[in-house]
Structure formats: structure tokens, C-alpha cells
Design a protein around this motif. Structure first.
Motif, PDB file in Angstrom:
ATOM      1  N   GLY A  53       0.812  -1.207   0.000  1.00 27.66           N
ATOM      2  CA  GLY A  53       0.000   0.000   0.000  1.00 27.66           C
ATOM      3  C   GLY A  53       0.847   1.258   0.000  1.00 27.66           C
ATOM      4  O   GLY A  53       0.547   2.226  -0.700  1.00 27.66           O
ATOM      5  N   ILE A  54       1.924   1.260   0.779  1.00 31.15           N
ATOM      6  CA  ILE A  54       2.811   2.416   0.829  1.00 31.15           C
ATOM      7  C   ILE A  54       3.469   2.657  -0.526  1.00 31.15           C
ATOM      8  O   ILE A  54       3.508   3.768  -1.038  1.00 31.15           O
ATOM      9  CB  ILE A  54       3.889   2.223   1.915  1.00 31.15           C
ATOM     10  CG1 ILE A  54       3.246   2.261   3.288  1.00 31.15           C
ATOM     11  CG2 ILE A  54       4.967   3.292   1.806  1.00 31.15           C
ATOM     12  CD1 ILE A  54       4.205   1.979   4.418  1.00 31.15           C
ATOM     13  N   LEU A  55       3.965   1.590  -1.133  1.00 33.94           N
ATOM     14  CA  LEU A  55       4.656   1.723  -2.418  1.00 33.94           C
ATOM     15  C   LEU A  55       3.712   2.217  -3.498  1.00 33.94           C
ATOM     16  O   LEU A  55       4.074   3.040  -4.341  1.00 33.94           O
ATOM     17  CB  LEU A  55       5.275   0.381  -2.826  1.00 33.94           C
ATOM     18  CG  LEU A  55       6.404  -0.126  -1.925  1.00 33.94           C
ATOM     19  CD1 LEU A  55       6.877  -1.493  -2.393  1.00 33.94           C
ATOM     20  CD2 LEU A  55       7.562   0.849  -1.905  1.00 33.94           C
ATOM     21  N   LEU A  56       2.477   1.700  -3.485  1.00 33.56           N
ATOM     22  CA  LEU A  56       1.510   2.091  -4.501  1.00 33.56           C
ATOM     23  C   LEU A  56       1.053   3.535  -4.310  1.00 33.56           C
ATOM     24  O   LEU A  56       0.694   4.214  -5.265  1.00 33.56           O
ATOM     25  CB  LEU A  56       0.306   1.146  -4.475  1.00 33.56           C
ATOM     26  CG  LEU A  56       0.581  -0.279  -4.969  1.00 33.56           C
ATOM     27  CD1 LEU A  56      -0.618  -1.170  -4.688  1.00 33.56           C
ATOM     28  CD2 LEU A  56       0.905  -0.285  -6.451  1.00 33.56           C
ATOM     29  N   ILE A  64      11.559  -2.232  -9.311  1.00 27.45           N
ATOM     30  CA  ILE A  64      12.044  -2.585 -10.644  1.00 27.45           C
ATOM     31  C   ILE A  64      11.489  -3.975 -10.968  1.00 27.45           C
ATOM     32  O   ILE A  64      11.761  -4.936 -10.250  1.00 27.45           O
ATOM     33  CB  ILE A  64      13.588  -2.615 -10.711  1.00 27.45           C
ATOM     34  CG1 ILE A  64      14.161  -1.251 -10.299  1.00 27.45           C
ATOM     35  CG2 ILE A  64      14.047  -3.003 -12.112  1.00 27.45           C
ATOM     36  CD1 ILE A  64      13.735  -0.094 -11.178  1.00 27.45           C
ATOM     37  N   GLY A  65      10.703  -4.051 -11.994  1.00 25.54           N
ATOM     38  CA  GLY A  65      10.126  -5.328 -12.389  1.00 25.54           C
ATOM     39  C   GLY A  65      11.043  -6.086 -13.326  1.00 25.54           C
ATOM     40  O   GLY A  65      11.548  -5.513 -14.299  1.00 25.54           O
ATOM     41  N   VAL A  66      11.290  -7.342 -13.022  1.00 22.29           N
ATOM     42  CA  VAL A  66      12.067  -8.207 -13.909  1.00 22.29           C
ATOM     43  C   VAL A  66      11.101  -9.235 -14.485  1.00 22.29           C
ATOM     44  O   VAL A  66      10.578 -10.081 -13.750  1.00 22.29           O
ATOM     45  CB  VAL A  66      13.223  -8.902 -13.163  1.00 22.29           C
ATOM     46  CG1 VAL A  66      14.015  -9.778 -14.129  1.00 22.29           C
ATOM     47  CG2 VAL A  66      14.141  -7.863 -12.512  1.00 22.29           C
ATOM     48  N   PHE A  67      10.857  -9.150 -15.772  1.00 18.40           N
ATOM     49  CA  PHE A  67       9.899 -10.033 -16.438  1.00 18.40           C
ATOM     50  C   PHE A  67      10.651 -11.072 -17.258  1.00 18.40           C
ATOM     51  O   PHE A  67      11.504 -10.735 -18.082  1.00 18.40           O
ATOM     52  CB  PHE A  67       8.954  -9.225 -17.324  1.00 18.40           C
ATOM     53  CG  PHE A  67       7.955  -8.424 -16.550  1.00 18.40           C
ATOM     54  CD1 PHE A  67       6.702  -8.947 -16.260  1.00 18.40           C
ATOM     55  CD2 PHE A  67       8.261  -7.151 -16.086  1.00 18.40           C
ATOM     56  CE1 PHE A  67       5.772  -8.217 -15.520  1.00 18.40           C
ATOM     57  CE2 PHE A  67       7.352  -6.412 -15.360  1.00 18.40           C
ATOM     58  CZ  PHE A  67       6.096  -6.947 -15.078  1.00 18.40           C
ATOM     59  N   VAL A  68      10.314 -12.337 -17.006  1.00 11.50           N
ATOM     60  CA  VAL A  68      10.969 -13.460 -17.678  1.00 11.50           C
ATOM     61  C   VAL A  68       9.948 -14.150 -18.580  1.00 11.50           C
ATOM     62  O   VAL A  68       8.839 -14.478 -18.136  1.00 11.50           O
ATOM     63  CB  VAL A  68      11.527 -14.470 -16.651  1.00 11.50           C
ATOM     64  CG1 VAL A  68      12.272 -15.597 -17.367  1.00 11.50           C
ATOM     65  CG2 VAL A  68      12.444 -13.771 -15.652  1.00 11.50           C
ATOM     66  N   MET A 119      -0.096  -2.056 -12.540  1.00 14.48           N
ATOM     67  CA  MET A 119      -0.751  -2.379 -11.275  1.00 14.48           C
ATOM     68  C   MET A 119       0.148  -2.064 -10.089  1.00 14.48           C
ATOM     69  O   MET A 119      -0.304  -1.579  -9.052  1.00 14.48           O
ATOM     70  CB  MET A 119      -1.138  -3.865 -11.267  1.00 14.48           C
ATOM     71  CG  MET A 119      -1.818  -4.343  -9.997  1.00 14.48           C
ATOM     72  SD  MET A 119      -1.930  -6.158  -9.945  1.00 14.48           S
ATOM     73  CE  MET A 119      -2.664  -6.515 -11.534  1.00 14.48           C
ATOM     74  N   TRP A 120       1.452  -2.308 -10.244  1.00 15.60           N
ATOM     75  CA  TRP A 120       2.385  -2.139  -9.133  1.00 15.60           C
ATOM     76  C   TRP A 120       3.169  -0.822  -9.206  1.00 15.60           C
ATOM     77  O   TRP A 120       4.125  -0.630  -8.464  1.00 15.60           O
ATOM     78  CB  TRP A 120       3.353  -3.316  -9.077  1.00 15.60           C
ATOM     79  CG  TRP A 120       2.717  -4.506  -8.434  1.00 15.60           C
ATOM     80  CD1 TRP A 120       2.075  -5.532  -9.052  1.00 15.60           C
ATOM     81  CD2 TRP A 120       2.622  -4.772  -7.031  1.00 15.60           C
ATOM     82  NE1 TRP A 120       1.589  -6.424  -8.133  1.00 15.60           N
ATOM     83  CE2 TRP A 120       1.910  -5.995  -6.882  1.00 15.60           C
ATOM     84  CE3 TRP A 120       3.062  -4.113  -5.888  1.00 15.60           C
ATOM     85  CZ2 TRP A 120       1.641  -6.540  -5.636  1.00 15.60           C
ATOM     86  CZ3 TRP A 120       2.792  -4.665  -4.649  1.00 15.60           C
ATOM     87  CH2 TRP A 120       2.090  -5.862  -4.535  1.00 15.60           C
TER      88      TRP A 120
END
Length: 329
Positions: A53-56, A64-68, A119-120
Motif C-alpha cells: 500500500g505504501i509503495l503504490l 524494478i520489475g524483472v519479467f521473464v 498495477m504495481w
């Protein structure tokens, strides 16, 4: 019982919005006295905030999103792959060093990436294993900056593509086999495009005038083993195999050993990527090593350039190193 924001607000006679603003650091319109009252009661009641909740709620999530790419070739074990796990380890170290959070997500389609990243509230993305059209889709449909850590990106405009010298790695391996006196070899791959093609072309160049055949193999292990069984006489007619990945090299080596071949006595085998599993098998695998730590550092530095609007190169090619071990004699 978990203390809620509404509990704090009720006890202090404040609105939940005011308490929430204090928790999330949005105190411009909240008096200093109220901030102190809220913070004191939060500490007294041992309130545990929802990190998500805080981050959003913040303008800067530091995620940092790492998508595989959850490709079918991994057969449901994508994150178990030695190359991917090594890359994630290096990225995690670099991202944490920069005071950010890493969130890993498997995805099959770019639409999944777009939805999850939004979303994030992600600040930036690192993409692994997707294709050029996926990157073009993301560049067109979202504003979140991203770098390509591993994957084929033919048109990196607006994107930073971190790649390695695949051709030179293949060339070094072909030259090694040639210098060891091999005159007939097979290149093992599940496709003949992108980075795999670069590795094969480099191998052929380094191997010189020797005979180089190509074996296109299925991605699924059971089907691959069936093909090897049908082609076993073909393996007897050559003395060296270069696989475009350590995974395929080790898989073939195990099959040949199980079927009476000596490695490297009857046939020398080499792979590509320099994953830790290459050191753990017997005989230890000759391979082409890429520096994952340097690749991760470069990826995050370039991502920061994109985030801050600085001019930066769209393609970075890192060098590779030949690791000669027992599987080639």
C-alpha cells in the motif's frame, strides 16, 4: 489482532484519510502537531503498515520489475533454468545496491507485462527472453522505461538492449575445436534465428574449412531424447558438438554417456552461457562465459539513464570469455 488505519483514526478523532496521509508521507496539508500525534499512536499500537500500500501510494515506488518469458521450452520450470537464476541473482544484488526493490514475474505475452507493471506502479523494467515484436508492443503502449537484458531486439530505438558478443563466443569455440584437430562437428539448436544464429555463424567461421552440420532439436526433453536415439549413428560420424546453451550441451552429454559414448574420448562437447551447472557436471563443460554481474550493473545503469531522461546508447555489447574444461579434452 492487526491494527487498522480506521482504528487509529477513531481513537484520535481524525479522518482515515489524514492518518493514511501521515503513514504515506503526504503531510503537506497536515499540521505538525497532528503528525506527531498520529506517529506516536502508531508506534504505541505497533501498527504494521502494508508495504504494498505504501509503495503504490507514493509517486516513487522504487520497484524494478524483472519479467521473464515463460517459454514452453522451460516446461514449467522457467525460474529453475541455470542461466535465468544466475541472471536474477546478479540483478537482485545490483537493484538492492541502488536502494530499490526487485519484483520478478513470469509472463507469456507483453499484455501481461503491461498490466502487471501498471498495477504495481513500477519505475522501470528489465526484460528477459522476449522477442522483438513484444518489445515494440511495450514501447508503443506504455511509458515505463525498460531495458532488454536477454532477448532479440532488432530495433532498440527508445529501448536499451544489453547484449553480448554472441558471434565472437561462437567463433572462439569453433577455433578451439579446429586447433584441437576436429574436422567434423554438429551445432545443436532449437531455432536458427536471433542470438542462436549469431552463435552458430561465429562457430562456423572459427571452425574454418571443417564440416559443420546443424541439428534442429525439439524444445521438450522427451522429444529431444527420441530424436537423439534416432540420430545416434550420426553422432558416431563426428567428433565434436557445439550446443547454443549449456542446458542443451549437458542434456546431450548425459544422453551420450548413457549410451556408451566417451566424452571427450569419442566426442567433444561444448556449450554457451557459462552457467554454474557447467562446473558441476562430469566431465566439466567447456563453455562461453558471460559476466552476469557486469550485465546486471550495465542494465540498471542504463535503466536509470532512461528514467532520468539522459541521452544514452541504445545498444551495449559486452565481451565473452572462453572457458576450456574437460568436456573438450
Amino acid at each position: 489482532m492487526r491494527i487498522r488505519i480506521s482504528d487509529i483514526a477513531e481513537e484520535l478523532g481524525l479522518s482515515t484519510a489524514t492518518v493514511s496521509n501521515v503513514i504515506h508521507g503526504k503531510t503537506n496539508k497536515v499540521s505538525d502537531e497532528t503528525v506527531k500525534r498520529v506517529q506516536a499512536l502508531l508506534e504505541q499500537r505497533q501498527y504494521i503498515p502494508s508495504m504494498a500500500g505504501i509503495l503504490l501510494a507514493q509517486n516513487s515506488s522504487k520497484i524494478i520489475g524483472v519479467f521473464v518469458n515463460d517459454h514452453e521450452k522451460y516446461e514449467g520450470h522457467t525460474l529453475d533454468d541455470a542461466f535465468i537464476s544466475s541472471a536474477l541473482n546478479a540483478l537482485s544484488t545490483e537493484i538492492e545496491h541502488c536502494g530499490q526493490f526487485m519484483m520478478v514475474k513470469k509472463a507469456k505475452h507483453p499484455e501481461e507485462v503491461l498490466k502487471f507493471a501498471s498495477m504495481w506502479n513500477m519505475e522501470g523494467l528489465v526484460m528477459m527472453g522476449f522477442c522483438d515484436q513484444d518489445y515494440m508492443y511495450l514501447r508503443t503502449h506504455m511509458r515505463i522505461p525498460f531495458v532488454v537484458y536477454d532477448g532479440y531486439c532488432d530495433n532498440p530505438q527508445g529501448i536499451v538492449n544489453i547484449t553480448i558478443d554472441n558471434f565472437d563466443g561462437g567463433f572462439q569455440m569453433g577455433r578451439l575445436f579446429r586447433e584441437k584437430g576436429h574436422t567434423a562437428a554438429i551445432c545443436l539448436t532449437d531455432n536458427e534465428t536471433g542470438v542462436d544464429l549469431e552463435r552458430i555463424n561465429g562457430f562456423c567461421e572459427g571452425f574454418g574449412n571443417g564440416s559443420v552440420d546443424r541439428m534442429l532439436i525439439p524444445m521438450r526433453k522427451a522429444e529431444r531424447r527420441q530424436q537423439y536415439a534416432r540420430q545416434i549413428e550420426r553422432f558416431r560420424r563426428i567428433s565434436a558438438v557445439f550446443a547454443v546453451s549449456d542446458y542443451y550441451a549437458i542434456d546431450l552429454m548425459q544422453f551420450l554417456l548413457d549410451n556408451g559414448f566417451s566424452v571427450p574420448g569419442d566426442i567433444a562437447i561444448a556449450g554457451f552461457d557459462g552457467t554454474p551447472m557447467g562446473e558441476q557436471v562430469y566431465p566439466a563443460l567447456t563453455t562461453v562465459r558471460q559476466d552476469n554481474a557486469l550485465r546486471a550493473k550495465t542494465a540498471i545503469e542504463k535503466l536509470r539513464d532512461l528514467q532520468e531522461g539522459r541521452e544514452t546508447t541504445t545498444s551495449v555489447m559486452l565481451s565473452v570469455t572462453l572457458l576450456e574444461r574437460a568436456s573438450t579434452g
